[in-house]
Design an enzyme around this catalytic site. Structure first.
Site, short mmCIF file in Angstrom:
data_model
loop_
_atom_site.label_atom_id
_atom_site.label_comp_id
_atom_site.label_asym_id
_atom_site.label_seq_id
_atom_site.Cartn_x
_atom_site.Cartn_y
_atom_site.Cartn_z
N GLU A 91 -0.87 -8.83 5.16
CA GLU A 91 -0.72 -8.93 6.62
C GLU A 91 -2.07 -8.89 7.34
O GLU A 91 -2.16 -9.21 8.51
CB GLU A 91 0.22 -7.84 7.15
CG GLU A 91 -0.39 -6.45 7.31
CD GLU A 91 -0.53 -5.66 6.01
OE1 GLU A 91 -0.34 -6.25 4.93
OE2 GLU A 91 -0.84 -4.45 6.09
N HIS A 138 -3.42 -5.91 1.17
CA HIS A 138 -2.72 -6.07 2.45
C HIS A 138 -2.64 -7.54 2.87
O HIS A 138 -3.54 -8.01 3.56
CB HIS A 138 -3.45 -5.29 3.55
CG HIS A 138 -3.30 -3.81 3.45
ND1 HIS A 138 -2.34 -3.12 4.16
CD2 HIS A 138 -3.97 -2.89 2.74
CE1 HIS A 138 -2.44 -1.82 3.88
NE2 HIS A 138 -3.42 -1.66 3.02
N CYS A 192 0.84 -1.20 0.00
CA CYS A 192 0.00 0.00 0.00
C CYS A 192 0.88 1.26 0.00
O CYS A 192 1.54 1.53 -0.99
CB CYS A 192 -0.97 -0.05 1.19
SG CYS A 192 -2.41 0.99 0.97
#
EC number: 6.3.5.3
Lengths: 82, 222
Positions: free
Chosen positions: B196, B194, B86
């Site tokens: 994560e 994302h 990002c």
């Protein structure tokens, strides 16, 4: 001392969704004669330099290194002694 | 393996990445300040999402001037793996470690949604744990995630198999549905989704964990 007025604009090939949104809002206010609008960046830079050429070197280097993204933006400037 | 998560002023996904690596992946991880000059102690570097330096001027433009960037460039040259997620992706393009730019979403809206993402190239250090053309579920959250590059750059990305991820339902207008790319050498990855945030079932998906596992798998095979 020199004053630089720097304009950073999107390249024509780059979509400017902010400009499109603003145009729609203006059309909603019945300003239908507006056919296009872009929202770009304007900088006023004061440079303490001995001559105009030196000041221009600083502007050009600043544009290359930070102020202008060469992929998607283009720029032009006006310079005068103040 | 030892991972470094770089924290810039305004980074806000640094802790997410830290816990993904430490708890979900079970590897060593430090959060490292962007004022640090040396990353020699780490095997790989993660640049998190957020709004570095308030996204002033352009996303990632000011972050690229931080002291840490010299160490990141050195790590990239040394062949260490680097992942920008990002805002991290935006920083890597601004620093010219990846080609192209991230511009405003075409629909003029901030998008925050789960996206179906296709693994286009699974023969990389970041994707070897996925199947070819596997559709994975990973969230996005960004206002400037529209990947743009000129035609000649796009051709190079395609010819060198640098496009790793594409969107099934392009949420931001990216050219060729691009969600993630690598540099030519293949050790620097930038992606808007994302991973994560998709490392445990309780989060809604653990498809992102395979990305980090791919790196371990790659190291083992090497």
């Amino acid at each position: 001392m020199y004053l630089v007025k720097l304009y950073v604009t999107h390249k024509p090939s780059i979509l400017d969704p902010q400009g499109e949104a603003i145009k729609k809002a203006l059309h909603n206010l019945n300003h239908n004669s507006i056919t296009s609008i872009t929202q770009d960046k304007y900088f006023e830079i004061k440079i303490d330099a001995n001559c105009k050429e030196d000041a221009e070197k600083v502007v050009k280097k600043s544009c290359e290194e930070l102020l202008v993204n060469q992929n998607m933006e283009t720029s032009h400037y006006e310079i005068k002694e103040v | 393996m030892k991972f470094a998560v770089i924290s810039f002023p305004g980074s806000n996904c640094d802790n997410d990445l830290y816990y993904a690596i430490k708890d979900a992946l079970g590897e060593q991880c430090d959060i490292v300040s962007s004022k640090t000059y040396n990353l020699d102690a780490y095997d790989g570097i993660l640049i998190p999402g957020g709004f570095s330096f308030g996204d002033y001027l352009r996303s990632g433009a000011i972050a690229k001037l931080s002291p840490i960037m010299r160490a990141i460039k050195k790590a990239a040259d040394d062949g260490k793996f680097i992942i920008g997620i990002c805002n991290g992706f935006q920083i890597l393009t601004e620093a010219n470690l990846l080609p192209g730019s991230l511009i405003k979403n075409t629909n003029m809206q901030f998008v925050s949604s789960w996206e179906k993402v296709k693994v286009v190239n699974n023969k990389t250090m970041f994707t070897n744990n996925y199947k070819k053309d596997e559709i994975i579920k990973i969230p996005v959250a960004h206002g400037e995630g529209n990947y743009y590059c000129d035609q000649s750059t796009l051709k190079q990305l395609q010819e060198n198999n640098q496009i790793l991820f594409t969107y099934q339902d392009n949420p931001n207008g990216s050219v060729q549905d691009i969600a993630g790319i690598t540099n030519k050498k293949g050790n620097v990855l930038g992606m808007m989704p994302h991973p994560e945030r998709a490392v445990e079932d309780i989060l809604g998906s653990k498809d992102g964990l395979k990305l980090f596992k791919s790196i371990l798998n790659h190291k083992v095979r090497v």
